[in-house]
Design an enzyme around this catalytic site. Structure first.
Site, PDB file in Angstrom:
ATOM      1  N   CYS A 104       0.862  -1.177   0.000  1.00 14.68           N
ATOM      2  CA  CYS A 104       0.000   0.000   0.000  1.00 14.68           C
ATOM      3  C   CYS A 104       0.900   1.230   0.000  1.00 14.68           C
ATOM      4  CB  CYS A 104      -0.911   0.004   1.231  1.00 14.68           C
ATOM      5  SG  CYS A 104      -0.013   0.221   2.783  1.00 14.68           S
ATOM      6  N   CYS A 126       2.986   5.632   8.729  1.00 19.48           N
ATOM      7  CA  CYS A 126       1.951   5.848   7.720  1.00 19.48           C
ATOM      8  C   CYS A 126       1.151   7.108   8.070  1.00 19.48           C
ATOM      9  CB  CYS A 126       1.012   4.640   7.680  1.00 19.48           C
ATOM     10  SG  CYS A 126      -0.435   4.884   6.620  1.00 19.48           S
ATOM     11  N   GLU A 167       0.932  -0.782  16.419  1.00 20.16           N
ATOM     12  CA  GLU A 167       0.206   0.413  15.992  1.00 20.16           C
ATOM     13  C   GLU A 167      -0.703   0.911  17.109  1.00 20.16           C
ATOM     14  OE1 GLU A 167      -3.496   1.584  13.125  1.00 20.16           O
ATOM     15  OE2 GLU A 167      -1.999   0.244  12.228  1.00 20.16           O
ATOM     16  N   THR A 182      -5.900   1.022  11.871  1.00 19.45           N
ATOM     17  CA  THR A 182      -6.112   1.235  10.433  1.00 19.45           C
ATOM     18  C   THR A 182      -6.530  -0.036   9.701  1.00 19.45           C
ATOM     19  OG1 THR A 182      -3.734   0.932  10.073  1.00 19.45           O
ATOM     20  CG2 THR A 182      -4.558   3.200  10.268  1.00 19.45           C
ATOM     21  N   CYS A 236      -7.893   2.548   7.264  1.00 21.20           N
ATOM     22  CA  CYS A 236      -7.205   2.934   6.028  1.00 21.20           C
ATOM     23  C   CYS A 236      -8.116   2.690   4.833  1.00 21.20           C
ATOM     24  CB  CYS A 236      -5.916   2.126   5.892  1.00 21.20           C
ATOM     25  SG  CYS A 236      -5.101   2.320   4.307  1.00 21.20           S
ATOM     26  N   SER A 289      -1.206  -7.872  10.228  1.00 22.82           N
ATOM     27  CA  SER A 289      -2.609  -7.774  10.621  1.00 22.82           C
ATOM     28  C   SER A 289      -3.534  -7.715   9.414  1.00 22.82           C
ATOM     29  CB  SER A 289      -2.811  -6.535  11.498  1.00 22.82           C
ATOM     30  OG  SER A 289      -4.174  -6.357  11.808  1.00 22.82           O
ATOM     31  N   SER A 337       1.649  -5.337   3.056  1.00 17.39           N
ATOM     32  CA  SER A 337       3.079  -5.329   3.351  1.00 17.39           C
ATOM     33  C   SER A 337       3.832  -6.429   2.604  1.00 17.39           C
ATOM     34  CB  SER A 337       3.298  -5.475   4.867  1.00 17.39           C
ATOM     35  OG  SER A 337       2.660  -6.647   5.347  1.00 17.39           O
TER      36      SER A 337
END
Length: 650
Positions: free
Chosen positions: A12, A94, A124, A165, A193, A222, A264
């Site tokens: 991403c 991010c 996160e 996210t 996200c 995740s 990722s």
């Protein structure tokens, strides 16, 4: 077996940004360490380690190394520690995660409770929690949220809700429904996200069309594992990190398989998996090699819809001949070169130009490959728009036309609609924007059927600029500081002046030393005037300004230049029954009392004087406390001599 692969599989925006940052730093010869794994993909982390990148598992940074903060963020205390140690930091967090950090910080400052939908053990979420100084509750399941709200009157407390996210969309919807149903004082911030949102929706649709799904990505990623759960609801789903983990049963009695990857997952891993499957799969009549995107191969493949590069070899009858490096010649017709029907092909391209193109037909009636430049530009524009949407970056748009409800603009060839309320101010004309280039923000980018819906905002850019100017102003303002301000509006009691993001008030009494009734007698809207700060009210964000200069104070000039006894010429400005006022200096009038007009008896001052008349006067008195000036006209003339009566004869 047929394979179907989504083009959005793989990195991403945020992950790609992080990897590019580290790679660039190493290419510059810098020593680089990442705070924990940069992304949740073992193979990519190993690839970076081969480039000399260290992965830290503590705050001990070797001498000479610069630290890159991972894409899913770190705890606030980590940044503070590195700052204290003067260690150079490169923040690859991010932008979506950074936004949640700011929300968490503001929530704590406002005294509200932060609710976080996500995995409490995920880095996160740990980073998000660290940014609020107030009460925090993290839940992974909507049921946990309901239980918490039903305890100790929590549902009536001030609450801000955010999400990790990569949180599951279905769980988020359930959580927001619970908040809406039970809470009385709440704010909901949808921080999932957008790329994750779209990927989950797309993969669910793909899984419904296939007999099986392969999801490529790290075990600890995740968003990868959420894709696995989304797909497994519709068909058998296999989670693999590398090609070696592909199960043999995948190739048995399965007619159609879908392939996707987490945000990722690097491209070389996806390519490796697809190569391993290549002997078995076909994509609806095409060979597997044709199916591979150009990013997975250095060899240019030519098929309908392929992105190719070509060199202009000639222009004939308004059509462009292109060498693609294959046996057939490429043909680019004028209507596929530009949307401008009046543009000449010779003005747009020349022999030797390298062009990025899309294949629209592989074998026309003349055996040529038909190409399109404008379609490639449109796709590139879509990518630019989507990237700008995900990152929040500002882009330049060309305003093309006014339509119902707003204007149409183009960003790198992609169509963007800007609503009227987001394009111009209340009294501004939309027509004035046509033909201009404007900086805009992409505030919506979504697919409706096969078309992408893109909405932009000029106002968002202006609002951000104004906010930045405002913050800069309040950081630097101090009493006595001068500004070149622009008069923004007038009221009966003064003028509001724009100082650069902040308005200040110049009271009528501070505009001029002269006696005026309206600010419009001194300034008008749009004037640039020199002002200085008289007082500051930071709590209410109010600024009092002055415009008249101390050195122009008429009373100081009067005291210095007008001694008692001075004779000078002045103009009559008003007449009363007890005398006449004459103007000495701007803002200073003096009174000629009726008894000082003439040596002869004066019954009515208006009978001997008129407004506008110039008269010689003498300064005969000044009361400094009351600022009253006494003048005389008759004392500028010789006093008449009284005749003595003749003596009577004896």
């Amino acid at each position: 077996m047929i394979v179907k692969k989504r083009e959005t599989a793989g990195f991403c925006f945020g992950v790609n940004r992080a990897v590019d940052m580290v790679t660039k730093l190493r290419s510059e010869g810098r020593k680089v360490a990442t705070m924990g794994p940069l992304i949740h993909n073992t193979q990519q982390v190993q690839a970076l380690e081969k480039l000399g990148v260290l992965t830290l598992d503590s705050l001990d940074v070797p001498p000479g190394y610069e630290v890159v903060l991972r894409s899913h963020g770190v705890e606030k205390s980590v940044c503070e520690y590195f700052d204290k140690k003067n260690i150079t930091i490169h923040d690859a967090t991010c932008p979506y995660v950074k936004k949640i950090h700011r929300l968490a910080e503001k929530t704590g400052a406002d005294g509200r409770i932060l609710l976080v939908a996500g995995d409490a053990s995920h880095p996160e979420v740990q980073g998000i929690v660290s940014y609020t100084g107030g009460e925090v509750f993290v839940f992974s399941q909507p049921g946990e949220l309901r239980e918490w709200l039903e305890k100790d009157g929590n549902k009536d407390k001030p609450i801000n809700l955010v999400a990790q996210t990569t949180y599951m969309l279905k769980k988020w919807e359930d959580a927001t429904n619970i908040i809406n149903l039970l809470c009385t004082n709440y704010k909901i911030f949808d921080t999932i996200c957008r790329a994750t949102n779209e990927r989950q929706t797309e993969r669910a649709k793909l899984a419904q069309e296939c007999d099986a799904m392969v999801v490529i990505g790290g075990r600890h990623s995740s968003n990868t594992q959420k894709l696995v759960r989304v797909c497994s609801r519709h068909c058998p789903t296999y989670s693999v990190e590398t090609a070696k983990e592909l199960p043999k049963e995948l190739f048995t009695n399965i007619k159609k398989v879908g392939v996707t990857a987490g945000a990722s997952t690097p491209a070389f891993i996806i390519q490796e998996v697809l190569n391993n499957m290549s002997e078995e799969i076909r994509e609806e009549g095409m060979s597997f090699e044709e199916m591979l995107d150009a990013s997975f191969s250095n060899q240019q493949k030519v098929y309908r819809g392929a992105k190719v590069k070509g060199v202009v070899t000639g222009i004939k009858n308004g059509e462009v001949l292109v060498d693609l490096g294959v046996a057939q010649t490429g043909l680019l017709k004028s209507d596929e070169l530009s949307d401008d029907p009046s543009a000449k092909v010779e003005d747009l391209v020349k022999k030797g130009d390298e062009l990025n193109l899309i294949v629209i037909k592989t074998n026309d009636t003349d055996g040529m490959i038909e190409l399109s430049k404008k379609r490639f530009d449109a796709l590139a524009g879509d990518d630019a728009v989507q990237k700008a949407f995900e990152s929040g970056e500002t882009v330049t748009a060309q305003i093309a036309q006014v339509v119902k409800g707003g204007v149409v603009a183009y960003v790198s060839g992609a169509r963007v609609f800007i609503p009227a309320t987001l394009a111009a101010g209340r009294n501004e004309s939309l027509d004035a924007l046509v033909g201009t280039n404007q900086e805009i923000k992409i505030i919506e980018s979504s697919k409706d059927g096969g078309r992408r819906k893109v909405i932009g905002s000029i106002r968002a850019v202006k609002d951000e600029a104004t906010k930045a100017l405002k913050e800069k102003f309040w950081a630097e303002v101090e009493e006595g500081k001068h500004y070149d301000g622009v008069v923004k509006s007038l009221t009966r009691y003064g003028a509001f002046v724009d100082l650069g993001g902040v308005d200040g008030l110049v009271h009528l009494s501070e505009l001029t030393w002269e006696k005026v009734k309206q600010p419009s007698e001194v300034v008008k809207v749009g004037d640039t005037i020199d002002v200085f700060v008289k007082s500051i009210d930071r709590e209410n964000e109010k600024i009092s300004l002055g415009h008249k200069k101390e050195e122009d104070d008429p009373w100081k000039i009067f005291a210095a230049e007008y001694p008692i006894g001075r004779v000078f010429t002045a103009k009559v400005v008003s007449i009363t029954k007890f005398g006449a006022f004459v103007k000495i200096l701007p803002g200073i009038d003096g009174l000629v009392h009726i008894s000082e007009i003439s040596y002869d008896r004066v019954e009515d001052p208006a009978a001997v004087l008129k407004v506008g008349q110039d008269v010689d006067v003498k300064l005969i008195g000044f009361d400094e406390e009351t600022k009253r000036v006494s003048l005389s006209i008759k004392q500028t003339q010789p006093a008449p001599v009284k005749e003595e009566p003749a003596e009577e004869a004896e």
